[in-house]
Scaffold this active site. Structure first.
Site, PDB file in Angstrom:
ATOM      1  CD  GLN A 171      -4.337  -6.689   4.973  1.00 20.74           C
ATOM      2  OE1 GLN A 171      -3.417  -6.181   4.331  1.00 20.74           O
ATOM      3  NE2 GLN A 171      -4.121  -7.667   5.826  1.00 20.74           N
ATOM      4  CG  HIS A 193      -3.746  -2.526   2.505  1.00 21.37           C
ATOM      5  ND1 HIS A 193      -3.432  -3.193   1.343  1.00 21.37           N
ATOM      6  CD2 HIS A 193      -2.644  -2.622   3.289  1.00 21.37           C
ATOM      7  CE1 HIS A 193      -2.198  -3.665   1.416  1.00 21.37           C
ATOM      8  NE2 HIS A 193      -1.690  -3.326   2.595  1.00 21.37           N
ATOM      9  CG  ASP A 235       1.209  -0.797   1.968  1.00 20.20           C
ATOM     10  OD1 ASP A 235       2.143  -0.253   1.364  1.00 20.20           O
ATOM     11  OD2 ASP A 235       1.366  -1.745   2.764  1.00 20.20           O
ATOM     12  CD  GLU A 270       1.583   0.413   5.556  1.00 22.40           C
ATOM     13  OE1 GLU A 270       2.230  -0.582   5.941  1.00 22.40           O
ATOM     14  OE2 GLU A 270       0.348   0.520   5.712  1.00 22.40           O
ATOM     15  CG  ASP A 304       5.396  -2.162   6.087  1.00 26.49           C
ATOM     16  OD1 ASP A 304       6.113  -2.829   6.858  1.00 26.49           O
ATOM     17  OD2 ASP A 304       4.555  -2.684   5.345  1.00 26.49           O
ATOM     18  CD  GLN A 326       2.326  -2.693   9.206  1.00 30.92           C
ATOM     19  OE1 GLN A 326       1.879  -3.809   9.411  1.00 30.92           O
ATOM     20  NE2 GLN A 326       2.539  -2.242   8.008  1.00 30.92           N
ATOM     21  CE  LYS A 328       4.793  -5.596   7.556  1.00 28.82           C
ATOM     22  NZ  LYS A 328       3.434  -5.678   6.983  1.00 28.82           N
TER      23      LYS A 328
END
Length: 417
Positions: A171, A193, A235, A270, A304, A326, A328
């Site tokens: 990212q 990212h 993202d 994302e 996410d 994802q 996380k």
């Protein structure tokens, strides 16, 4: 072997905690800080340094194994746990968790986790506590059995030993152009990212974002080594939905048009939108996925927001409400549940991305490597921090060391046979 003492040590996460609600509401940046009043409980300013709390298990041979607790960058947003208070967490760990740890058999990893993470006062322990303590317990089991953490995961979940690396995703943070160049020069598998977390970065009707996507693809061809062909992963922090509306058809149309502008690349998007609840997210993401699949698009949806716990992940996977989930890790809680989440995704033929946060530490990142490699995740985040170099080194080198160790073990076994 039992635990004879528990140590606690405060520390730093590798980046900062950010108030996502305040940023979405238009907070502006002044250098590295955000200007304005925070809106999410627990934040005394919009951006604050990340903190961590290390838990050390002192084993009977006086070895100390560690795990790290922390929150994710956007704590308190999208259904996540609130921001960690290290003082309160330290007190809870000492009062509630430590007595449980002193009674468990650390050689039985999943059983130890189940015992230590039983509810307290009818509530689940904070996920940060589960995350840090489960790392320490995994290291304890590995030490006792003279194995890698990956081998413990494989044994507990009845998996064969892995032989392949997991693609790494980096990212960029706000230093987009410089960090994209770093990623390309280092041949990162998945990039960049982009941190598209504000209207300014997304642009009117998404035009600023689309131009950035095109630039990344062009830059990859310009300076990448021959044959280098990464997955492009962005993202957008729900800005597609916020800017063009929450109609799945319109969102899918926008994503398809963007993918068509970078032919030859797989495009991961994302968090295209936040529909306000887990069920609404599942229903609408499933619709977007279906539209993209029907069109044969090279774009993939990554979930996410609203997909935090193990049960959330199960619901999204079973509904095919994403091409890639994802996981996380700090939001899932126990790192054993990260392993379970990967396996749930695979059972439902949905991609598994072992993620996490820039606010994590070297220890939590290394433990995540063992879980991702053992369960054969489809990709994992280079973490912690936002600097690319450090995170890519920590995660990549740990993967390589692990696979070299497992390869030697396999060779020894063949020689014995």
């Amino acid at each position: 072997m039992q635990i004879k003492d528990v140590l606690l040590a405060t520390g730093n996460g590798a980046f900062f905690y950010d108030d996502q609600a305040a940023i979405r509401s238009g907070a502006t940046q002044d250098g590295f800080i955000y200007v304005g009043e925070p809106t999410t409980p627990g934040f005394d300013s919009i951006r604050i340094p990340a903190s961590s709390l290390s838990v050390g298990l002192v084993l009977t041979d006086n070895t100390v194994v560690w795990g790290d607790m922390m929150s994710v960058q956007y704590s308190g947003a999208g259904g996540r746990d609130p921001l960690i208070d290290t003082s309160q967490t330290s007190d809870l760990t000492a009062r509630v968790v430590t007595p449980r740890l002193l009674d468990v058999d650390v050689s039985r990893y999943l059983d130890a986790c189940a015992t230590v993470f039983e509810p307290f006062e009818h509530k689940r322990l904070p996920l940060a506590v589960e995350y840090g303590v489960s790392q320490a317990l995994l290291r304890a089991a590995a030490h006792l059995q003279r194995k890698t953490m990956a081998e413990i995961i494989c044994a507990e979940f009845d998996l064969s030993l892995p032989t392949c690396r997991v693609p790494i995703y980096c990212q960029s943070g706000d230093a987009r152009e410089i960090n994209v160049d770093k990623m390309i020069l280092k041949a990162v598998d998945v990039l960049p990212h982009g941190l598209i977390n504000s209207r300014q970065k997304f642009g009117e009707d998404g035009q600023t974002f689309v131009e950035f996507v095109k630039w990344v693809a062009t830059r990859t061809r310009e300076i990448g080594r021959p044959g280098y062909h990464p997955v492009l992963h962005f993202d957008v922090y729900s800005w597609i939905g916020q800017e063009i509306g929450l109609e799945p058809q319109r969102i899918a149309d926008f994503i398809c048009r963007t993918a068509d502008m970078v032919p030859g690349f797989t495009l991961n998007i994302e968090c295209p939108a936040d529909f306000g609840s887990t069920q609404a997210q599942i229903d609408n993401y499933a619709r977007i996925v279906s539209i993209l699949d029907d069109r044969g698009s090279r774009a993939r949806i990554v979930v996410d927001e609203r997909c935090n716990t193990l049960e959330d992940i199960r619901l999204f996977a079973e509904a095919k409400a994403a091409h890639l989930v994802q996981i996380k890790a700090p939001d899932v809680g126990s790192i054993a549940d990260t392993a379970r989440a990967v396996l749930i995704c695979k059972e439902n033929q949905v991609g598994a991305y072992v993620g996490g946060s820039c606010t994590e530490t070297d220890l939590s990142a290394q433990a995540s490597v063992h879980v991702a490699v053992a369960t054969r995740a489809d990709m994992m985040l280079a973490k912690p921090g936002m600097g690319v170099d450090e995170a890519f080194s920590i995660v990549g080198n740990e993967q390589n060391r692990l696979l070299a160790t497992l390869n030697r073990r396999g060779t020894q076994t063949e020689n014995v046979e």
